[in-house]
Design a protein around this motif. Structure first.
Motif, PDB file in Angstrom:
ATOM      1  N   PRO A   1       0.834  -1.210   0.000  1.00  0.00           N
ATOM      2  CA  PRO A   1       0.000   0.000   0.000  1.00  0.00           C
ATOM      3  C   PRO A   1       0.863   1.252   0.000  1.00  0.00           C
ATOM      4  O   PRO A   1       1.956   1.272   0.575  1.00  0.00           O
ATOM      5  N   ALA A   2       0.383   2.293  -0.630  1.00  0.00           N
ATOM      6  CA  ALA A   2       1.165   3.524  -0.760  1.00  0.00           C
ATOM      7  C   ALA A   2       1.216   4.318   0.539  1.00  0.00           C
ATOM      8  O   ALA A   2       2.104   5.141   0.732  1.00  0.00           O
ATOM      9  N   GLY A   3       0.253   4.094   1.433  1.00  0.00           N
ATOM     10  CA  GLY A   3       0.223   4.858   2.682  1.00  0.00           C
ATOM     11  C   GLY A   3      -0.934   5.836   2.701  1.00  0.00           C
ATOM     12  O   GLY A   3      -1.410   6.274   1.645  1.00  0.00           O
ATOM     13  N   LEU A   4      -1.378   6.204   3.902  1.00  0.00           N
ATOM     14  CA  LEU A   4      -2.592   7.004   4.067  1.00  0.00           C
ATOM     15  C   LEU A   4      -2.550   8.313   3.298  1.00  0.00           C
ATOM     16  O   LEU A   4      -3.522   8.701   2.662  1.00  0.00           O
ATOM     17  N   ASP A   5      -1.430   9.028   3.336  1.00  0.00           N
ATOM     18  CA  ASP A   5      -1.363  10.320   2.643  1.00  0.00           C
ATOM     19  C   ASP A   5      -1.235  10.170   1.134  1.00  0.00           C
ATOM     20  O   ASP A   5      -1.324  11.146   0.400  1.00  0.00           O
ATOM     21  N   ALA A   6      -1.000   8.947   0.662  1.00  0.00           N
ATOM     22  CA  ALA A   6      -0.791   8.735  -0.767  1.00  0.00           C
ATOM     23  C   ALA A   6      -1.900   7.874  -1.365  1.00  0.00           C
ATOM     24  O   ALA A   6      -1.672   7.128  -2.316  1.00  0.00           O
ATOM     25  N   CYS A   7      -3.114   8.001  -0.839  1.00  0.00           N
ATOM     26  CA  CYS A   7      -4.229   7.176  -1.315  1.00  0.00           C
ATOM     27  C   CYS A   7      -4.443   7.318  -2.820  1.00  0.00           C
ATOM     28  O   CYS A   7      -4.810   6.349  -3.493  1.00  0.00           O
ATOM     29  N   ALA A   8      -4.215   8.513  -3.360  1.00  0.00           N
ATOM     30  CA  ALA A   8      -4.486   8.753  -4.780  1.00  0.00           C
ATOM     31  C   ALA A   8      -3.631   7.870  -5.672  1.00  0.00           C
ATOM     32  O   ALA A   8      -4.051   7.513  -6.772  1.00  0.00           O
ATOM     33  N   SER A   9      -2.438   7.501  -5.208  1.00  0.00           N
ATOM     34  CA  SER A   9      -1.546   6.688  -6.033  1.00  0.00           C
ATOM     35  C   SER A   9      -1.484   5.238  -5.585  1.00  0.00           C
ATOM     36  O   SER A   9      -0.671   4.470  -6.090  1.00  0.00           O
TER      37      SER A   9
END
Length: 246
Positions: free
Chosen positions: A12-20
């Protein structure tokens, strides 16, 4: 649930990077919730028995309403202790109108409910905090209901019942104002604007009220008050994060 994020490929890209993130569309409540809480540290100091916030040296909670006698709600559940990251996601959805984040936020909510099923399954109904969307509204969409509709899709077994509380008109905005101003608005304008249109739906029920952020607790207090006056047996709250000034 919880799920091992390290075992996922791709990661997973991580919470702040949901868009990617590869799981933004293809993910599950288990994945999105685990990503949201990953890295959050349990408090190493005594916490408030109402909201879980760390108390001060005198044992007092920084959230004002937790300490008042007429609080009306029994307790406050918080999805993530990563308050700033969670707030940024909510802010982009709520104010930046990145509406496709609704699916991610809905999955996060369901993931939290599933992770705490033993306790939260005891609530009869899960409703939304009251938002006015009429002609004088600050915004013309009910962002909480949008999240809950996505949550209902990913967690159909949960008793989601959005809109049990109605708000008849706009009230002062809470963002960026002092606790004293929040209390004045809540006990004045907000209290006068709230109602339960169908009290027969809440009589004798234990109700969980979903909102985005808990700052002082004044809004939740008024919503709990009106539900109890309509006959609810108990009211508690669930939010994505606790954040002062949110």
């Amino acid at each position: 649930m919880p799920i091992d994020l390290e075992a996922l490929e791709p990661a997973p890209a991580g919470l702040d990077a949901c868009a990617s993130c590869a799981y933004r569309v293809a993910g599950t409540p288990a994945v999105c919730f685990a990503c949201t809480v990953a890295g959050g540290a349990a408090p190493d100091r005594p916490a408030c028995v109402v909201c879980g916030q760390v108390v001060d040296d005198h044992g007092s909670c920084p959230n004002t309403v937790c300490g008042v006698d007429d609080r009306y709600f029994s307790r406050l559940y918080t999805v993530s202790d990563r308050a700033e990251e969670m707030w940024r996601a909510v802010y982009r959805f709520k104010y930046g109108e990145e509406r496709d984040l609704a699916e991610v936020l809905g999955r996060i909510l369901v993931g939290f409910l599933e992770d705490n099923r033993e306790e939260l399954a005891g609530y009869d109904l899960i409703t939304t905090g009251a938002i006015y969307v009429g002609p004088r509204a600050h915004r013309l969409w009910d962002y909480l209901q949008v999240i809950v509709e996505e949550a209902r899709r990913h967690g159909p077994g949960w008793p989601f019942a959005p809109g049990l509380i109605a708000k008849s008109g706009p009230t002062g905005r809470f963002l960026g104002i002092s606790p004293a101003e929040r209390r004045r608005i809540a006990e004045g304008e907000l209290r006068s604007a709230l109602s339960v249109p169908e009290p027969e739906r809440v009589v004798g029920r234990r109700i969980l009220v979903f909102d985005d952020v808990y700052s002082e607790g004044f809004s939740l207090r008024e919503m709990a008050r009106v539900l109890l006056e309509a006959g609810a047996a108990e009211v508690a709250g669930v939010v994505f994060a606790r954040r002062k000034g949110g």
